[in-house]
Design a protein around this motif. Structure first.
Motif, PDB file in Angstrom:
ATOM      1  N   LYS A   1      -7.582  -1.395   6.717  1.00  0.00           N
ATOM      2  CA  LYS A   1      -6.833  -1.671   7.956  1.00  0.00           C
ATOM      3  C   LYS A   1      -5.356  -1.329   7.781  1.00  0.00           C
ATOM      4  CE  LYS A   1      -9.868  -5.389   9.595  1.00  0.00           C
ATOM      5  NZ  LYS A   1      -9.983  -6.847   9.892  1.00  0.00           N
ATOM      6  N   ALA A   2      -4.806  -1.651   6.607  1.00  0.00           N
ATOM      7  CA  ALA A   2      -3.403  -1.337   6.345  1.00  0.00           C
ATOM      8  C   ALA A   2      -3.181   0.170   6.338  1.00  0.00           C
ATOM      9  CB  ALA A   2      -2.967  -1.946   5.019  1.00  0.00           C
ATOM     10  N   VAL A   3      -4.150   0.920   5.772  1.00  0.00           N
ATOM     11  CA  VAL A   3      -4.051   2.379   5.745  1.00  0.00           C
ATOM     12  C   VAL A   3      -4.056   2.938   7.171  1.00  0.00           C
ATOM     13  CG1 VAL A   3      -5.357   4.480   5.183  1.00  0.00           C
ATOM     14  CG2 VAL A   3      -4.963   2.724   3.437  1.00  0.00           C
ATOM     15  N   GLU A   4      -4.936   2.423   8.026  1.00  0.00           N
ATOM     16  CA  GLU A   4      -4.990   2.880   9.420  1.00  0.00           C
ATOM     17  C   GLU A   4      -3.658   2.600  10.131  1.00  0.00           C
ATOM     18  OE1 GLU A   4      -8.297   0.941  11.210  1.00  0.00           O
ATOM     19  OE2 GLU A   4      -9.813   2.066  10.065  1.00  0.00           O
TER      20      GLU A   4
ATOM     21  N   VAL B   1       0.837  -1.203   0.000  1.00  0.00           N
ATOM     22  CA  VAL B   1       0.000   0.000   0.000  1.00  0.00           C
ATOM     23  C   VAL B   1       0.869   1.249   0.000  1.00  0.00           C
ATOM     24  CG1 VAL B   1      -1.627   1.354   1.395  1.00  0.00           C
ATOM     25  CG2 VAL B   1      -1.992  -1.110   1.076  1.00  0.00           C
ATOM     26  N   TYR B   2       1.907   1.268   0.818  1.00  0.00           N
ATOM     27  CA  TYR B   2       2.784   2.443   0.874  1.00  0.00           C
ATOM     28  C   TYR B   2       3.452   2.691  -0.484  1.00  0.00           C
ATOM     29  CZ  TYR B   2       6.634   5.549   1.913  1.00  0.00           C
ATOM     30  OH  TYR B   2       7.520   6.596   1.882  1.00  0.00           O
TER      31      TYR B   2
ATOM     32  N   ALA C   1       3.619   6.731   8.251  1.00  0.00           N
ATOM     33  CA  ALA C   1       4.087   6.483   6.889  1.00  0.00           C
ATOM     34  C   ALA C   1       3.221   7.153   5.831  1.00  0.00           C
ATOM     35  CB  ALA C   1       4.138   4.976   6.626  1.00  0.00           C
ATOM     36  N   ILE C   2       1.960   7.474   6.190  1.00  0.00           N
ATOM     37  CA  ILE C   2       1.086   8.147   5.226  1.00  0.00           C
ATOM     38  C   ILE C   2       0.315   9.244   5.942  1.00  0.00           C
ATOM     39  CG2 ILE C   2       0.825   6.051   3.841  1.00  0.00           C
ATOM     40  CD1 ILE C   2      -2.041   5.833   4.959  1.00  0.00           C
TER      41      ILE C   2
END
Length: 291
Positions: free
Chosen positions: A50-53, A22-23, A60-61
């Motif tokens: 969930k990965a974004v959270e 995702v990153y 990282a984002i």
């Protein structure tokens, strides 16, 4: 290929595979919604959310504070800087906590080391722990890998003796024994680089690294004083022979041999080293301490 390497590198830094993917996607396609990223990577939207959270918590984002919830990757250089700072803080906390633990009881077992980095870390720690005499038997790649650590030990006043198999220049505080059979020895071990260290006749590390800086054939370490004393004596004898071979080549007289023998025995140490002391304590004063 570059994308896969980036993902692999991030996983090595503690990201999950999906977080890394995702990153990397957001680095290439920021800003984007989590739903758009899920379509891009071909993964379930719920898992990507969930990965974004998780990535947001890790710093990282960045996530837009609006209904659109657009996501933007923190620039890679900034992210690496954050990770370095976090690692430094975690390292300090770990060092402080671990320093409070009681050390292990004396252990005379022989242990196998499974990774090249582990071997180098153990060798460097031994050179740092050394208090009196460090005997090292090193092929060229091992010399270069440990050079800074050898020089630091010498600056602390430790006697550092290195048997080499190719010309190597060190500061005056390091005693070099260049094996005259070095070329033949290197030809005999084309795929390996020996790295052998004995510290204070108290612990030893014998390792055969793969030539070219990648991998390990085999390595063993022990702090058995009995075995360390034996290995100290073995390397000491090899270094004495090297010194004598040089005198033979120079056609030196008997007085020069006697002087070299006395000097090398004093330099390489024996009876006053911690390993010998530990062994004498166990076996009693009758132990021959001549090394």
């Amino acid at each position: 290929m570059t994308r896969d390497l980036c993902i692999e590198a991030l996983v090595d830094l503690g990201f999950t595979a999906l977080e890394a993917e995702v990153y990397v996607t957001l680095v290439e396609h920021s800003p984007a919604t989590a739903y758009k990223v899920a379509q891009e990577v071909g993964k379930a939207a719920a898992n990507v959310y969930k990965a974004v959270e998780s990535l947001q918590r890790k710093g990282a984002i960045l996530v837009e504070e609006s209904s659109g919830r657009l996501c933007r990757a923190v620039p890679p250089a900034e992210l690496i800087g954050q990770l370095q700072h976090q690692f430094a803080q975690a390292r300090t906390r770990a060092e402080q906590a671990l320093a409070k633990l009681r050390g292990p009881a004396p252990d005379e077992r022989v242990y196998q080391l499974a990774a090249r980095d582990q071997v180098l870390a153990r060798a460097r720690a031994m050179l740092e722990r050394g208090k009196k005499v460090l005997l090292c038997d090193l092929f060229p790649e091992s010399v270069e890998a440990l050079r800074p650590d050898l020089e630091r030990a010498a600056r602390r006043g430790v006697t550092v003796c290195v048997q080499t198999y190719a010309p190597a220049t060190f500061p005056a505080g390091i005693h070099v024994f260049e094996n005259p059979e070095g070329v033949r020895q290197l030809e005999a071990w084309p795929g390996g680089q020996w790295l052998n260290v004995v510290a204070d006749a108290r612990e030893y590390l014998f390792a055969l690294l793969r030539t070219g800086g990648d991998g390990l054939h085999q390595a063993v370490w022990s702090e058995s004083p009995c075995l360390a004393v034996v290995h100290h004596s073995g390397i000491k004898a090899e270094m004495t022979v090297v010194a004598f071979q040089r005198l033979i080549e120079a056609k030196a007289d008997a007085a020069a041999f006697a002087e070299a023998f006395t000097r090398t025995q004093q330099l390489l140490g024996a009876a006053d080293l911690p390993g010998y002391a530990a062994l004498r304590q166990r076996l009693g004063p009758g132990l021959d301490s001549g090394g």
